[in-house]
Write a protein that holds these residues in place. Structure first.
Motif, PDB file in Angstrom:
ATOM      1  N   MET A 188     -92.539  48.765 -59.826  1.00  0.00           N
ATOM      2  CA  MET A 188     -91.772  47.872 -58.951  1.00  0.00           C
ATOM      3  C   MET A 188     -91.282  46.639 -59.712  1.00  0.00           C
ATOM      4  N   GLY A 189     -89.967  46.376 -59.602  1.00  0.00           N
ATOM      5  CA  GLY A 189     -89.387  45.196 -60.233  1.00  0.00           C
ATOM      6  C   GLY A 189     -89.233  45.317 -61.736  1.00  0.00           C
TER       7      GLY A 189
ATOM      8  N   ILE B 198     -81.924  42.967 -61.506  1.00  0.00           N
ATOM      9  CA  ILE B 198     -81.641  43.848 -60.378  1.00  0.00           C
ATOM     10  C   ILE B 198     -82.919  44.580 -59.961  1.00  0.00           C
ATOM     11  N   GLY B 199     -83.135  44.707 -58.656  1.00  0.00           N
ATOM     12  CA  GLY B 199     -84.292  45.423 -58.132  1.00  0.00           C
ATOM     13  C   GLY B 199     -85.545  44.577 -57.994  1.00  0.00           C
ATOM     14  N   THR B 200     -85.474  43.298 -58.326  1.00  0.00           N
ATOM     15  CA  THR B 200     -86.637  42.416 -58.156  1.00  0.00           C
ATOM     16  C   THR B 200     -86.472  41.605 -56.880  1.00  0.00           C
TER      17      THR B 200
ATOM     18  N   VAL C 102     -94.458  36.511 -62.094  1.00  0.00           N
ATOM     19  CA  VAL C 102     -94.937  37.497 -63.055  1.00  0.00           C
ATOM     20  C   VAL C 102     -95.351  36.841 -64.365  1.00  0.00           C
ATOM     21  N   TYR C 103     -94.643  35.792 -64.793  1.00  0.00           N
ATOM     22  CA  TYR C 103     -95.035  35.112 -66.033  1.00  0.00           C
ATOM     23  C   TYR C 103     -96.319  34.311 -65.857  1.00  0.00           C
TER      24      TYR C 103
ATOM     25  N   GLU D 236     -97.434  41.425 -55.201  1.00  0.00           N
ATOM     26  CA  GLU D 236     -98.342  41.159 -54.078  1.00  0.00           C
ATOM     27  C   GLU D 236     -98.171  39.720 -53.596  1.00  0.00           C
ATOM     28  N   GLU D 237     -98.094  38.789 -54.541  1.00  0.00           N
ATOM     29  CA  GLU D 237     -97.991  37.370 -54.195  1.00  0.00           C
ATOM     30  C   GLU D 237     -96.745  37.072 -53.369  1.00  0.00           C
ATOM     31  N   ILE D 238     -95.623  37.711 -53.703  1.00  0.00           N
ATOM     32  CA  ILE D 238     -94.371  37.430 -52.991  1.00  0.00           C
ATOM     33  C   ILE D 238     -94.182  38.318 -51.768  1.00  0.00           C
ATOM     34  N   GLY D 239     -95.185  39.150 -51.467  1.00  0.00           N
ATOM     35  CA  GLY D 239     -95.139  39.969 -50.265  1.00  0.00           C
ATOM     36  C   GLY D 239     -94.388  41.268 -50.407  1.00  0.00           C
TER      37      GLY D 239
END
Length: 473
Positions: free
Chosen positions: A132-133, A231-233, A241-242, A59-62
């Motif tokens: 996701m990710g 991959i996929g992030t 995330v951390y 959410e934070e990174i859109g």
């Protein structure tokens, strides 16, 4: 019923269930142990924490709409609160993908219900949004590491309670003199308090070992996706995330310096399991000692009395067994066996991912649960209630042939050996034999061969020095 589909086909799922088709396939495919992940809520909660952190980061990174992220977080919080018990029916020996997708489906169905009023994946999809990710390959190892951190908190707390109880017994028994035993044979005097001080120090050391292993559980490979290449992030995900995971878990988590190493190698779990084995072997040794020292009451050591908890025989009236020490022995044997399974699972990893984590997860968590629950009983139902049979202890100490050790230090080894041999043949104490042989006067014998004095290094050294000097005059 609702109909769900996957890459294999379609399946009808009862509408009251929050899990979906992949969970149902796993439920049907792996019913081997009669133990599901419901038995380990800390692990399920850890997965839920990871899903929350990922949703907040995306959410934070859109990358994820706010309404979907909020619904995912609410569903995950409900899992942590225990509101979806019964929705995790997968056997613990199923692969990591099964439990990861089980969690994804429960969260997706509940999040969709929050947003639309009905289950299904119309608004929130288990793979597209909840996962996701992520990959099973980073979610499951991170979840067990977080779980171990929490398990260590509980285990350390119980070890500290045991340590406190042993410290109290060390003080209480400080004036109870007895004989030590080496190779199960009579040795020199020692106090019961001194023996308990060894137990206390052992447990204090185990606490330090546990804290060190717990600290190692904060280094994660979460965020690396399938094999550690991320991959996929989306850009910014790993850092975000951390930050969110540390905030919601209250654990000082950090990303490994080399994420790929975390995928290839599970040696960190060897440290965890080895630490649990170290705790287990220590507790088992103490329990074994308690069984010996309390043996009897008329044909054993009978030096200590354990709390009487239940009859110990179906045929012998009044027999009381040391049931809690025996329980701890049983638990500790299982923990040591679990360590062997963990070792094999870690060693068997191939190339870029260790897929043998099902027995690893099961065995490590079982060991934590058994030790933590067992220690609570060991402290409250055994250690705190131990009393000393002071008269028996002193009698053993006064009659030990090993008391001649101090005579050897004063008069030489050959003289000491002769006194021991004579005392043994006459079935008498070293004190009586030494006086009869005029090595010591009766008054001196009371001082030199006082078993309590012989437990004190300083006093004993002073006596040896004093009497050796008198011989040279």
């Amino acid at each position: 019923m609702r109909v769900e589909h996957d890459c294999i086909g379609e399946m009808g799922i009862a509408d009251e269930l929050y899990y979906g088709i992949q969970t149902e396939r796993a439920r049907q495919n792996f019913p081997v142990s009669n133990t599901t992940y419901e038995a380990y809520p800390i692990f399920l909660n850890s997965i839920a924490l990871l899903k929350m952190a990922a949703a907040k980061a995306n959410e934070e990174i859109g990358a994820l709409p706010s309404d979907i992220a909020c619904a995912i977080c609410q569903a995950a919080e409900e899992i942590i609160a225990g509101k979806h018990k019964g929705m995790f029916p997968i056997d613990v020996f199923s692969g990591g993908t099964s439990v990861n997708m089980n969690t994804n489906e429960v969260i997706a169905n509940r999040a969709n219900e929050i947003l639309t009023g009905r289950k299904g994946y119309e608004k929130v999809h288990p793979n597209t949004h909840v996962n996701m990710g992520q990959s099973t390959n980073d979610v499951i190892p991170a979840a067990i590491e977080i779980s171990c951190y929490y398990y260590f908190q509980d285990l350390i707390s119980e070890l500290e309670c045991l340590s406190n109880a042993l410290a109290e017994k060390t003080k209480e028994f400080n004036d109870v003199v007895k004989i030590a035993r080496t190779c199960l044979q009579d040795a020199v005097p020692i106090t019961l308090g001194q023996e308990f001080s060894g137990y206390y120090t052992l447990i204090e050391r185990q606490v330090r070992f546990c804290k060190k292993a717990q600290e190692a559980c904060t280094q994660l490979s979460f965020g690396g996706s399938a094999v550690g290449t991320c991959i996929g992030t989306y850009p910014g995900y790993l850092e975000a995330v951390y930050r969110h995971l540390e905030s919601i878990s209250k654990i000082p988590v950090k990303c490994r310096e080399n994420i790929i190493d975390g995928y290839q190698n599970d040696d960190g779990f060897l440290l965890v399991s080895a630490t649990l084995k170290s705790v287990a072997t220590g507790i088992s040794k103490i329990s074994r000692d308690f069984r010996l020292m309390s043996s009897g009451p008329r044909a054993g050591f009978n030096e200590i009395r354990l709390p009487s908890l239940q009859p110990g025989s179906s045929i012998m009236p009044g027999k009381i067994n040391p049931v809690i020490p025996e329980l701890m022995n049983h638990i500790c044997y299982q923990v040591c066996g679990n360590d062997v399974a963990v070792t094999m699972a870690v060693e068997a990893g191939e190339l870029d991912l260790n897929v043998w984590d099902a027995p690893l997860r099961k065995c490590i968590q079982e060991s934590f649960v058994l030790l933590t629950n067992g220690l609570k009983l060991f402290t409250s139902k055994c250690v705190e209630g131990i009393t000393a049979n002071r008269e028996v202890c002193r009698s053993y100490a006064e009659n030990s042939l090993a008391n001649a050790t101090v005579l050897s230090a004063i008069f030489g080894y050959e003289k000491g050996t002769a006194i021991v041999k004579e005392a043994y043949e006459n079935n008498e104490s070293i004190k009586v034999t030494a006086v009869r042989n005029k090595l010591l006067t009766k008054e001196d014998a009371e001082i030199v061969l006082d078993p309590m004095v012989l437990t004190d290094q300083k006093k004993c050294s002073e006596i040896v020095e004093k009497y050796k000097k008198s011989l040279t005059k």
